[in-house]
Design a protein around this motif. Structure first.
Motif, PDB file in Angstrom:
ATOM      1  N   GLN A 101       0.912  -1.192   0.101  1.00 54.92           N
ATOM      2  CA  GLN A 101      -0.071  -0.060   0.093  1.00 54.92           C
ATOM      3  C   GLN A 101       0.918   1.526   0.037  1.00 54.92           C
ATOM      4  O   GLN A 101       0.585   2.309  -0.875  1.00 54.92           O
ATOM      5  N   ILE A 102       1.958   1.290   0.859  1.00 49.77           N
ATOM      6  CA  ILE A 102       2.617   2.384   0.765  1.00 49.77           C
ATOM      7  C   ILE A 102       3.428   2.815  -0.445  1.00 49.77           C
ATOM      8  O   ILE A 102       3.437   3.565  -0.786  1.00 49.77           O
ATOM      9  N   GLY A 103       3.695   1.654  -0.749  1.00 49.53           N
ATOM     10  CA  GLY A 103       4.614   1.657  -2.112  1.00 49.53           C
ATOM     11  C   GLY A 103       3.637   2.033  -3.441  1.00 49.53           C
ATOM     12  O   GLY A 103       4.218   2.868  -4.064  1.00 49.53           O
ATOM     13  N   GLN A 104       2.533   1.856  -3.294  1.00 54.53           N
ATOM     14  CA  GLN A 104       1.719   1.944  -4.375  1.00 54.53           C
ATOM     15  C   GLN A 104       1.364   3.594  -4.214  1.00 54.53           C
ATOM     16  O   GLN A 104       1.239   4.319  -5.254  1.00 54.53           O
ATOM     17  N   HIS A 105       1.078   3.813  -2.964  1.00 54.09           N
ATOM     18  CA  HIS A 105       0.865   5.433  -2.786  1.00 54.09           C
ATOM     19  C   HIS A 105       2.132   6.124  -3.333  1.00 54.09           C
ATOM     20  O   HIS A 105       1.830   7.403  -3.928  1.00 54.09           O
ATOM     21  N   ALA A 106       3.247   5.681  -2.977  1.00 54.86           N
ATOM     22  CA  ALA A 106       4.558   6.541  -3.374  1.00 54.86           C
ATOM     23  C   ALA A 106       4.535   6.787  -4.955  1.00 54.86           C
ATOM     24  O   ALA A 106       4.831   7.722  -5.470  1.00 54.86           O
ATOM     25  N   GLY A 146       3.579   3.498  12.697  1.00 55.96           N
ATOM     26  CA  GLY A 146       3.952   4.908  13.039  1.00 55.96           C
ATOM     27  C   GLY A 146       4.492   5.766  11.922  1.00 55.96           C
ATOM     28  O   GLY A 146       4.148   6.669  11.591  1.00 55.96           O
ATOM     29  N   PRO A 147       5.585   5.103  10.842  1.00 53.86           N
ATOM     30  CA  PRO A 147       6.105   5.897  10.118  1.00 53.86           C
ATOM     31  C   PRO A 147       5.107   6.395   8.888  1.00 53.86           C
ATOM     32  O   PRO A 147       5.218   7.532   8.388  1.00 53.86           O
ATOM     33  N   TYR A 148       4.256   5.423   8.644  1.00 49.68           N
ATOM     34  CA  TYR A 148       3.315   5.663   7.633  1.00 49.68           C
ATOM     35  C   TYR A 148       2.151   6.969   8.050  1.00 49.68           C
ATOM     36  O   TYR A 148       2.129   7.969   7.353  1.00 49.68           O
TER      37      TYR A 148
END
Ligand code: FAQ
Length: 327
Positions: A50-55, A158-160
């Motif tokens: 999810q974070i990768g797709q978002h980035a 946390g980091p997200y």
């Protein structure tokens, strides 16, 4: 809770470890999970996806607007658009950094984007044909992005969560700059108003698709919501977006291109037509109007930048060797 844990970890209920259970209890108490802490493999993988797709979406998302920087109608509009597109690059970088804390490098993520293994948001596979599209992108696309991202400030990782707090501050400015362009166009000459309506007509349904498939077809929602990687379902956020955006369109004197749009007193929201889901899945498969162009532009930028990355590595090596020699 146990049923969901069993499904996600591929274990029987009896096989769930004390760690699995303690982890879910931490999530349920609203605790943040930090990088070095134990987490189930499925949680880590879902976050990377999810974070990768978002980035990737933030980075590829620069292209439809970057296309208009040289054609902005005034110096002021050019400065604003340039700053906005730069912000999107920054968002991509915060998110790649958040993903790196999960043990995947930015280079690995980019390789997966370039090979087509990882996705980016479907919306960026649509063209931006007129200046009014810059208004509609800010108003609708950033508007949809904020609707999805404000709840993600409370996500369990946390980091997200911290990256989202910073991103949301900037996204709300982006949405307003888009709406300001729409106001100018919608109250301008008949030709300008026609362009504003045309932009709304083309970008309405692709914006609704940004929230993902309907809940009944969403593969990841149930698990992601149990882990608080997602805070709301796709349909919940789509409904909120429609309810927020329709009055804004009315204020502009524009018509949402949906003959079935109707206020529903009982549910306290609008009834509206679903997007064409066949079109959505075609875009996901790489068959949207601009998929090849967008991915081609990213791959070319990566290849054109190879000499610069090589030079930086050579410089760092030289510096390190000099430091050793001076010891
Ligand atoms: N496009 O089971 P679900 C922005 C895929 S940021 C492409 O419901 P999930 C800022 C999904 O990956 C915009 N693929 O999935 C900006 C999955 O495939 P997979 C990006 C989509 O993850 C503005 C499959 O369909 N924002 O715009 C899409 O639970 C202006 C099944 O779907 C985020 O990424 C789609 N629209 O929910 C920049 C926010 N929808 O991976 C420049 C964070 C679904 O199994 C200019 N992400 N898929 O192969 C999320 O909240 C979620 O990932 C969802 C999808 C809601 C997007």
């Amino acid at each position: 809770m146990y049923a969901q844990l069993v499904k996600s970890e591929g274990k029987s209920q009896a096989e769930l470890t004390p760690e699995d259970i303690a982890f879910q209890e931490r999530i349920d108490r609203g605790e943040k999970i930090e990088p070095k802490e134990w987490m189930p493999e499925g949680y880590r993988k879902t976050l990377i996806r999810q974070i990768g797709q978002h980035a990737h979406s933030e980075i590829v998302g620069q292209l439809p607007e970057g296309n208009w920087i040289t054609r902005a109608p005034t110096l002021e509009r050019k400065q604003i658009l340039l700053a906005k597109v730069q912000d999107e690059a920054g968002h991509g970088l915060y998110l790649y950094c958040a993903a790196e804390t999960l043990g995947v490098s930015r280079d690995q993520l980019l390789e997966k984007l370039h090979s087509g293994e990882m996705k980016y948001s479907s919306i960026f596979n649509y063209p931006t044909l007129t200046w009014a599209d810059m208004g509609a992108v800010g108003w609708l696309v950033d508007g949809a992005a904020i609707m999805n991202q404000v709840p993600l400030q409370r996500t369990s990782y946390g980091p997200y969560s911290r990256a989202m707090i910073r991103i949301c501050k900037e996204e709300s400015f982006h949405q307003r700059q888009g709406y300001a362009i729409m106001m100018k166009m919608a109250t301008g000459t008949p030709e300008q108003k026609r362009m504003a309506q045309d932009a709304l007509n083309r970008l309405w349904y692709p914006s609704l698709m940004m929230f993902g498939p309907s809940d009944k077809d969403s593969v990841h929602s149930v698990q992601s919501m149990a882990w608080k990687i997602k805070m709301n379902s796709n349909d919940e956020l789509r409904q909120k977006f429609v309810d927020q955006t329709v009055p804004q369109a009315e204020y502009l004197g524009l018509t949402v291109p949906d003959p079935n749009l109707k206020w529903n007193e009982e549910k306290g929201g609008y009834d509206f037509s679903e997007p064409d889901w066949d079109e959505f899945y075609q875009v996901l498969k790489g068959n949207g109007p601009c998929n090849k162009e967008r991915l081609g532009a990213r791959v070319k930028a990566w290849e054109d930048g190879a000499w610069y990355r090589d030079a930086m590595v050579a410089h760092a090596k030289k510096k390190a060797a000099r430091a050793v020699a001076a010891e």
